[in-house]
Scaffold this motif. Sequence first.
Motif, PDB file in Angstrom:
ATOM      1  N   SER A  67      35.130  83.407  74.393  1.00 30.19           N
ATOM      2  CA  SER A  67      35.174  84.168  75.635  1.00 30.19           C
ATOM      3  C   SER A  67      36.188  85.302  75.581  1.00 30.19           C
ATOM      4  CB  SER A  67      35.505  83.235  76.808  1.00 30.19           C
ATOM      5  OG  SER A  67      36.790  82.655  76.640  1.00 30.19           O
ATOM      6  N   ARG A  68      37.200  85.163  74.742  1.00 31.98           N
ATOM      7  CA  ARG A  68      38.234  86.198  74.678  1.00 31.98           C
ATOM      8  C   ARG A  68      37.698  87.509  74.097  1.00 31.98           C
ATOM      9  NH1 ARG A  68      43.579  82.703  72.723  1.00 31.98           N
ATOM     10  NH2 ARG A  68      43.546  81.250  74.512  1.00 31.98           N
ATOM     11  N   PHE A  69      36.708  87.434  73.221  1.00 38.03           N
ATOM     12  CA  PHE A  69      36.100  88.656  72.692  1.00 38.03           C
ATOM     13  C   PHE A  69      35.506  89.486  73.834  1.00 38.03           C
ATOM     14  CE2 PHE A  69      35.850  85.751  69.013  1.00 38.03           C
ATOM     15  CZ  PHE A  69      36.415  86.536  68.027  1.00 38.03           C
ATOM     16  N   VAL A  70      34.793  88.810  74.726  1.00 40.52           N
ATOM     17  CA  VAL A  70      34.164  89.496  75.855  1.00 40.52           C
ATOM     18  C   VAL A  70      35.222  90.023  76.811  1.00 40.52           C
ATOM     19  CG1 VAL A  70      32.478  89.293  77.708  1.00 40.52           C
ATOM     20  CG2 VAL A  70      32.163  87.989  75.595  1.00 40.52           C
ATOM     21  N   GLU A  71      36.276  89.254  77.012  1.00 43.08           N
ATOM     22  CA  GLU A  71      37.368  89.705  77.877  1.00 43.08           C
ATOM     23  C   GLU A  71      37.998  90.986  77.348  1.00 43.08           C
ATOM     24  OE1 GLU A  71      40.028  86.438  78.046  1.00 43.08           O
ATOM     25  OE2 GLU A  71      38.831  85.291  79.484  1.00 43.08           O
ATOM     26  N   ILE A  72      38.160  91.073  76.040  1.00 47.41           N
ATOM     27  CA  ILE A  72      38.755  92.256  75.428  1.00 47.41           C
ATOM     28  C   ILE A  72      37.857  93.470  75.634  1.00 47.41           C
ATOM     29  CG2 ILE A  72      39.365  93.298  73.202  1.00 47.41           C
ATOM     30  CD1 ILE A  72      40.242  90.386  72.386  1.00 47.41           C
ATOM     31  N   LEU A  73      36.549  93.297  75.452  1.00 46.78           N
ATOM     32  CA  LEU A  73      35.615  94.399  75.671  1.00 46.78           C
ATOM     33  C   LEU A  73      35.664  94.896  77.110  1.00 46.78           C
ATOM     34  CD1 LEU A  73      32.226  93.652  73.825  1.00 46.78           C
ATOM     35  CD2 LEU A  73      33.833  95.515  73.396  1.00 46.78           C
ATOM     36  N   ASN A  74      35.815  93.981  78.042  1.00 48.99           N
ATOM     37  CA  ASN A  74      35.757  94.333  79.465  1.00 48.99           C
ATOM     38  C   ASN A  74      37.123  94.642  80.068  1.00 48.99           C
ATOM     39  OD1 ASN A  74      32.845  93.829  80.689  1.00 48.99           O
ATOM     40  ND2 ASN A  74      33.172  92.292  79.104  1.00 48.99           N
ATOM     41  N   GLY A  75      38.160  94.530  79.277  1.00 51.21           N
ATOM     42  CA  GLY A  75      39.491  94.804  79.794  1.00 51.21           C
ATOM     43  C   GLY A  75      39.801  96.288  79.800  1.00 51.21           C
ATOM     44  N   GLY A  76      40.649  96.715  80.730  1.00 51.94           N
ATOM     45  CA  GLY A  76      41.091  98.111  80.761  1.00 51.94           C
ATOM     46  C   GLY A  76      39.980  99.054  81.169  1.00 51.94           C
ATOM     47  N   GLU A  77      39.695 100.047  80.305  1.00 47.50           N
ATOM     48  CA  GLU A  77      38.690 101.054  80.615  1.00 47.50           C
ATOM     49  C   GLU A  77      37.295 100.444  80.640  1.00 47.50           C
ATOM     50  OE1 GLU A  77      39.022 104.025  77.654  1.00 47.50           O
ATOM     51  OE2 GLU A  77      41.097 104.541  78.119  1.00 47.50           O
ATOM     52  N   MET A  88      42.013  98.235  70.418  1.00 45.89           N
ATOM     53  CA  MET A  88      41.185  97.097  70.806  1.00 45.89           C
ATOM     54  C   MET A  88      41.149  96.059  69.693  1.00 45.89           C
ATOM     55  SD  MET A  88      37.102  97.003  71.650  1.00 45.89           S
ATOM     56  CE  MET A  88      36.755  97.449  69.927  1.00 45.89           C
ATOM     57  N   LEU A  89      41.026  96.523  68.449  1.00 47.14           N
ATOM     58  CA  LEU A  89      40.973  95.613  67.308  1.00 47.14           C
ATOM     59  C   LEU A  89      42.296  94.857  67.162  1.00 47.14           C
ATOM     60  CD1 LEU A  89      39.538  94.480  64.845  1.00 47.14           C
ATOM     61  CD2 LEU A  89      40.066  96.580  63.614  1.00 47.14           C
ATOM     62  N   ARG A  90      43.402  95.564  67.341  1.00 46.71           N
ATOM     63  CA  ARG A  90      44.710  94.909  67.211  1.00 46.71           C
ATOM     64  C   ARG A  90      44.932  93.911  68.350  1.00 46.71           C
ATOM     65  NH1 ARG A  90      47.623  96.582  63.136  1.00 46.71           N
ATOM     66  NH2 ARG A  90      47.262  98.633  62.194  1.00 46.71           N
ATOM     67  N   GLU A  91      44.467  94.252  69.548  1.00 48.15           N
ATOM     68  CA  GLU A  91      44.561  93.311  70.661  1.00 48.15           C
ATOM     69  C   GLU A  91      43.741  92.054  70.375  1.00 48.15           C
ATOM     70  OE1 GLU A  91      43.361  92.851  75.397  1.00 48.15           O
ATOM     71  OE2 GLU A  91      42.917  94.718  74.330  1.00 48.15           O
ATOM     72  N   MET A  92      42.566  92.238  69.781  1.00 46.60           N
ATOM     73  CA  MET A  92      41.699  91.112  69.463  1.00 46.60           C
ATOM     74  C   MET A  92      42.395  90.146  68.501  1.00 46.60           C
ATOM     75  SD  MET A  92      37.941  91.230  67.642  1.00 46.60           S
ATOM     76  CE  MET A  92      38.618  91.508  65.980  1.00 46.60           C
ATOM     77  N   VAL A  93      43.005  90.690  67.453  1.00 46.15           N
ATOM     78  CA  VAL A  93      43.694  89.846  66.476  1.00 46.15           C
ATOM     79  C   VAL A  93      44.868  89.116  67.124  1.00 46.15           C
ATOM     80  CG1 VAL A  93      45.081  89.896  64.362  1.00 46.15           C
ATOM     81  CG2 VAL A  93      42.975  91.220  64.494  1.00 46.15           C
ATOM     82  N   GLN A  94      45.605  89.827  67.967  1.00 45.50           N
ATOM     83  CA  GLN A  94      46.772  89.225  68.618  1.00 45.50           C
ATOM     84  C   GLN A  94      46.360  88.115  69.580  1.00 45.50           C
ATOM     85  OE1 GLN A  94      48.974  91.899  71.140  1.00 45.50           O
ATOM     86  NE2 GLN A  94      50.752  90.560  71.251  1.00 45.50           N
ATOM     87  N   ARG A  95      45.378  88.403  70.443  1.00 51.83           N
ATOM     88  CA  ARG A  95      44.999  87.425  71.465  1.00 51.83           C
ATOM     89  C   ARG A  95      44.340  86.186  70.877  1.00 51.83           C
ATOM     90  NH1 ARG A  95      42.115  89.305  76.744  1.00 51.83           N
ATOM     91  NH2 ARG A  95      42.455  87.076  77.047  1.00 51.83           N
ATOM     92  N   LEU A  96      43.661  86.353  69.745  1.00 52.60           N
ATOM     93  CA  LEU A  96      43.011  85.211  69.120  1.00 52.60           C
ATOM     94  C   LEU A  96      43.887  84.571  68.038  1.00 52.60           C
ATOM     95  CD1 LEU A  96      39.836  87.089  69.508  1.00 52.60           C
ATOM     96  CD2 LEU A  96      39.701  84.610  69.729  1.00 52.60           C
ATOM     97  N   GLU A  97      45.145  85.021  67.965  1.00 49.31           N
ATOM     98  CA  GLU A  97      46.132  84.427  67.056  1.00 49.31           C
ATOM     99  C   GLU A  97      45.601  84.368  65.622  1.00 49.31           C
ATOM    100  OE1 GLU A  97      48.228  80.950  68.783  1.00 49.31           O
ATOM    101  OE2 GLU A  97      46.808  81.202  70.449  1.00 49.31           O
ATOM    102  N   ALA A  98      45.026  85.509  65.198  1.00 47.83           N
ATOM    103  CA  ALA A  98      44.442  85.592  63.857  1.00 47.83           C
ATOM    104  C   ALA A  98      45.239  86.570  63.009  1.00 47.83           C
ATOM    105  CB  ALA A  98      42.984  86.043  63.947  1.00 47.83           C
ATOM    106  N   GLU A  99      45.070  86.478  61.697  1.00 53.42           N
ATOM    107  CA  GLU A  99      45.704  87.418  60.778  1.00 53.42           C
ATOM    108  C   GLU A  99      44.768  88.551  60.399  1.00 53.42           C
ATOM    109  OE1 GLU A  99      47.427  85.635  57.369  1.00 53.42           O
ATOM    110  OE2 GLU A  99      48.721  84.264  58.493  1.00 53.42           O
ATOM    111  N   THR A 100      43.473  88.316  60.481  1.00 53.35           N
ATOM    112  CA  THR A 100      42.491  89.332  60.100  1.00 53.35           C
ATOM    113  C   THR A 100      41.462  89.504  61.211  1.00 53.35           C
ATOM    114  OG1 THR A 100      41.069  87.712  58.971  1.00 53.35           O
ATOM    115  CG2 THR A 100      42.771  88.809  57.651  1.00 53.35           C
TER     116      THR A 100
END
Length: 265
Positions: A67-77, A88-100
Amino acid sequence: MSPTDSSAIPDVQNSQDARQIAIDKVGIKAIRHPVTVSDRSGGVQHTIAMFNMYVGLPHNFKGTHMSRFVEILNGGEREISVESFEPMLREMVQRLEAETGHVEMTFPYFINKAAPISGVHSLMDYDVTFIGEITEGGVYSFRMKIVVPVTSLCPCSKKISDYGAHNQRSHVTVTAHLREHVWIEEIVEQVEAQASCELYGLLKRPDEKHVTERAYDNPKFVEDMVRDVAGVLDREPRIGAYVVESENFESIHNHSAYALIERQK
């Protein structure tokens, strides 16, 4: 009735996994979202993109939070822009606690073209994909993929025939790793210049005569196409690596002709 306490709901995705197998890419595919793309003339195109979004999952986690992927797409603008692609890509990695992380954004892009003789204007659409990746250590890389439809005329058919030569529509696909900004229009023009003839949305009779004769005077095998495009890309300092592919949808065969060149400059 009081709302459910989210803290009391088990978070299965965050539970431990004992199989000790990391997953290279996990996420969502084929989700549409509005985007804005700047063009070379200074305008902005509002279009719809298809997104694929993935992160790398460490071996000890059972799952990721889809669900966090969709939240990132719909967040902000409401609309995602080229400028917001890396953040957006860096936010995705951070929010999903991933390295890549890996994001693909595919959209139709329109270029206003003038017919070669009459000058009548019409829009041509091109399939474009932005591909962003973050590798271990937070290193960001960007590739741009463009599918350019063109005309190719067979040199062999022209050589052996008493009159005429078979031609076909071809798709030339360039995937370029960019060192600096390159306009979509630049790649399209470079590819079209190497074809037997470029395509147009609208042609009058004098234009049809011109493009037919131009293709006949400029025959290209599928091998010629990828070599000629590769030669142009080799001379472009803003491109660090590339893949160029050509697929000819043959008009006298029930198969396509295909060629590919990959270069790390």
